[in-house]
Design an enzyme around this catalytic site. Sequence first.
Site, PDB file in Angstrom:
ATOM      1  N   ASP A  18       0.866  -1.163   0.000  1.00 38.84           N
ATOM      2  CA  ASP A  18       0.000   0.000   0.000  1.00 38.84           C
ATOM      3  C   ASP A  18       0.913   1.226   0.000  1.00 38.84           C
ATOM      4  O   ASP A  18       2.107   1.124   0.330  1.00 38.84           O
ATOM      5  CB  ASP A  18      -0.891  -0.019   1.239  1.00 38.84           C
ATOM      6  N   ASP A  20      -0.128   5.070   0.954  1.00 33.75           N
ATOM      7  CA  ASP A  20      -0.355   6.037   2.024  1.00 33.75           C
ATOM      8  C   ASP A  20      -0.328   5.347   3.384  1.00 33.75           C
ATOM      9  O   ASP A  20      -1.164   4.481   3.659  1.00 33.75           O
ATOM     10  CB  ASP A  20      -1.701   6.735   1.834  1.00 33.75           C
TER      11      ASP A  20
END
Length: 252
Positions: A18, A20
Amino acid sequence: MPFDHASRFASIKAVLFDLDGVLTPTVDIHVQAWSRLFTPYLAERRVEPGYSDDDYFAYIDGRPRVDGVRALLASRGITVPEGSPGDAPGDNTVWGLGLRKNDEFFATLESDGVVAYPGSVDFLDATIHSGRLVAVVSSSRNAVSVLAAAGLDDRFEVVVDGLVATEAGMPGKPAPDTFVYAAELLGLSPAECAVIEDAHSGVQAAREGDFGLVVGVDRGVGAEGLLESGADVVVSDLDELVTALDAPVAVT
């Protein structure tokens, strides 16, 4: 029994990150942008309770932008037209509000920049050095811009973000489709890949997709909650896992 990081990584041929909150602290920028959107929006309509950062983690974190708008509005019993991607930022539609949030995000990114988490960069580089493949899987439609701003764009040939998901008609997290698609682009099965996530929705997506290893990074959500969502192990920083990559990838 302690979690045996090295043995669990031995069968892992790729790591799907991922963005953020895992690679970059852009969660802080997103939190600010959502607050700048919804704090005045709810106040002007005298909706209670007012917007708070708790709303971000409850309704928005890890979801595609328009899904976050829908979930937050639904939590307050607010219904607005869906609109379309061609709406003007700030229009009272799902898309218009999402576009306004995006403007707030880019304004902060351009003024403040973003620096990747040092521990995450160490783990990323160790992953590449070990011979494993890497990809970014993000709900954000701005992943490429954020990676460039953080100086990480040269590490990733595969980036599956919100734009890719929309173009391919794939649902976002907590559905597993974007992670599964990234694995396919790397020529691997989910069982051969690890997923690194900091949000409940992302962990749930990885678990639903039957990935070989699901690692949660606790940036404030809480380790217990990430484990309950399906993480195999939770760390506070990815540098804790660098030595787990020392062993060669198992040949199957």
